[in-house]
Design a protein around this motif. Structure first.
Motif, PDB file in Angstrom:
ATOM      1  N   TRP A  82       0.834  -1.210   0.000  1.00 55.54           N
ATOM      2  CA  TRP A  82       0.000   0.000   0.000  1.00 55.54           C
ATOM      3  C   TRP A  82       0.862   1.251   0.000  1.00 55.54           C
ATOM      4  O   TRP A  82       0.563   2.230  -0.682  1.00 55.54           O
ATOM      5  CB  TRP A  82      -0.946   0.010   1.201  1.00 55.54           C
ATOM      6  N   SER A  83       1.950   1.219   0.772  1.00 51.14           N
ATOM      7  CA  SER A  83       2.858   2.357   0.811  1.00 51.14           C
ATOM      8  C   SER A  83       3.444   2.630  -0.564  1.00 51.14           C
ATOM      9  O   SER A  83       3.462   3.775  -1.031  1.00 51.14           O
ATOM     10  CB  SER A  83       3.980   2.086   1.815  1.00 51.14           C
ATOM     11  N   ALA A  84       3.915   1.581  -1.229  1.00 45.71           N
ATOM     12  CA  ALA A  84       4.494   1.749  -2.565  1.00 45.71           C
ATOM     13  C   ALA A  84       3.447   2.251  -3.547  1.00 45.71           C
ATOM     14  O   ALA A  84       3.719   3.119  -4.381  1.00 45.71           O
ATOM     15  CB  ALA A  84       5.089   0.427  -3.046  1.00 45.71           C
ATOM     16  N   ASP A 137       4.698   2.591   5.386  1.00 39.74           N
ATOM     17  CA  ASP A 137       6.028   2.021   5.233  1.00 39.74           C
ATOM     18  C   ASP A 137       6.691   1.835   6.600  1.00 39.74           C
ATOM     19  O   ASP A 137       7.291   0.793   6.871  1.00 39.74           O
ATOM     20  CB  ASP A 137       6.880   2.927   4.345  1.00 39.74           C
ATOM     21  N   GLY A 138       6.563   2.833   7.466  1.00 38.47           N
ATOM     22  CA  GLY A 138       7.134   2.736   8.806  1.00 38.47           C
ATOM     23  C   GLY A 138       6.507   1.624   9.617  1.00 38.47           C
ATOM     24  O   GLY A 138       7.203   0.875  10.313  1.00 38.47           O
ATOM     25  N   VAL A 139       5.188   1.483   9.522  1.00 39.90           N
ATOM     26  CA  VAL A 139       4.498   0.422  10.254  1.00 39.90           C
ATOM     27  C   VAL A 139       4.955  -0.945   9.746  1.00 39.90           C
ATOM     28  O   VAL A 139       5.268  -1.845  10.538  1.00 39.90           O
ATOM     29  CB  VAL A 139       2.961   0.577  10.113  1.00 39.90           C
ATOM     30  N   GLY A 140       4.993  -1.132   8.432  1.00 41.88           N
ATOM     31  CA  GLY A 140       5.394  -2.422   7.877  1.00 41.88           C
ATOM     32  C   GLY A 140       6.819  -2.807   8.232  1.00 41.88           C
ATOM     33  O   GLY A 140       7.083  -3.932   8.658  1.00 41.88           O
ATOM     34  N   VAL A 163       9.381   5.478  12.187  1.00 40.56           N
ATOM     35  CA  VAL A 163       9.117   5.972  10.842  1.00 40.56           C
ATOM     36  C   VAL A 163      10.033   7.161  10.597  1.00 40.56           C
ATOM     37  O   VAL A 163      10.210   8.008  11.470  1.00 40.56           O
ATOM     38  CB  VAL A 163       7.633   6.355  10.645  1.00 40.56           C
ATOM     39  N   GLU A 164      10.660   7.153   9.429  1.00 48.18           N
ATOM     40  CA  GLU A 164      11.451   8.311   9.018  1.00 48.18           C
ATOM     41  C   GLU A 164      10.542   9.163   8.147  1.00 48.18           C
ATOM     42  O   GLU A 164      10.141   8.734   7.066  1.00 48.18           O
ATOM     43  CB  GLU A 164      12.676   7.864   8.236  1.00 48.18           C
ATOM     44  N   PHE A 165      10.196  10.334   8.644  1.00 49.23           N
ATOM     45  CA  PHE A 165       9.261  11.193   7.921  1.00 49.23           C
ATOM     46  C   PHE A 165      10.028  12.169   7.056  1.00 49.23           C
ATOM     47  O   PHE A 165      10.847  12.941   7.543  1.00 49.23           O
ATOM     48  CB  PHE A 165       8.343  11.940   8.885  1.00 49.23           C
TER      49      PHE A 165
END
Length: 197
Positions: A82-84, A137-140, A163-165
């Motif tokens: 989903w992030s991608a 992405d951070g969660v995954g 998570v790197e924001f």
């Protein structure tokens, strides 16, 4: 003239090709999350992972781990997919705005009633999906780091996820929203000028 009609056509073609190419690469990457093998850089949230053997009396700890998975578990794979996908939607929004601007420059009619809305919508989409995509992405990745034992629970420590924001999609989205407003204002000025002539 800053941009000729040929230059604008080149930008339109390049934007369309980039959209197709990045979509194919993203689709391949998403498929890889579910079929494996996948190599990912995972966050190490605790400083208890000490780096040993450093010279000059230096000390350190690991902040990330590169891990290869034969197949990803379904939950983190879905979050990363989903992030991608959302990040690709953001890239497509930028490319669509670029295509629109080149098209308008080529036709020499920059300010139309819908141009402002399209640019602003592209900015809103970019800001929203860029932020949500980074969160997923951070969660995954954090979930995978926990599953492989890189983020073992230490008594007295609480940890949700890392998570790197990157604020770039959010800031660029806001800029596009403002540019959309400029387009709407320019369209109104153009209509007023045409009414005076």
């Amino acid at each position: 003239m800053i941009v000729s009609r040929a230059d604008a056509l080149f930008v339109m073609i390049a934007a369309a090709l980039a959209a197709g190419l990045t979509t194919a690469v993203t689709g391949s990457g998403i498929l890889g999350y579910f079929t494996g093998p996948v190599t990912l850089t995972l966050p190490v949230a605790t400083d208890h992972q000490k780096a040993s053997g450093l010279a000059l009396g230096a000390t350190g700890h690991y902040t990330s781990l590169e891990a290869t998975f034969p197949v990803l578990p379904s939950g983190p794979a879905a979050a990363l997919a989903w992030s991608a996908g959302l990040n690709q939607v953001g890239a497509l929004a930028i490319l669509a705005v670029l295509f629109l601007l080149a098209y308008r420059l080529r036709s020499e009619v920059l300010f139309t009633p819908r141009s402002g809305w399209i640019v602003a919508a592209g900015g809103a989409v970019l800001a929203l999906v860029g932020t949500i995509g980074q969160f997923l992405d951070g969660v995954g990745r954090s979930r995978l780091a926990e599953m492989v034992g890189a983020n073992d629970r230490v008594p007295g420590e609480s940890y949700l996820f890392s998570v790197e924001f990157n604020a770039t999609p959010l800031m660029l989205g806001i800029v596009l929203l403002l540019v959309g407003g400029v387009f709407q204002f320019g369209g109104r000025l153009q209509q007023d000028t045409e009414g005076l002539v």
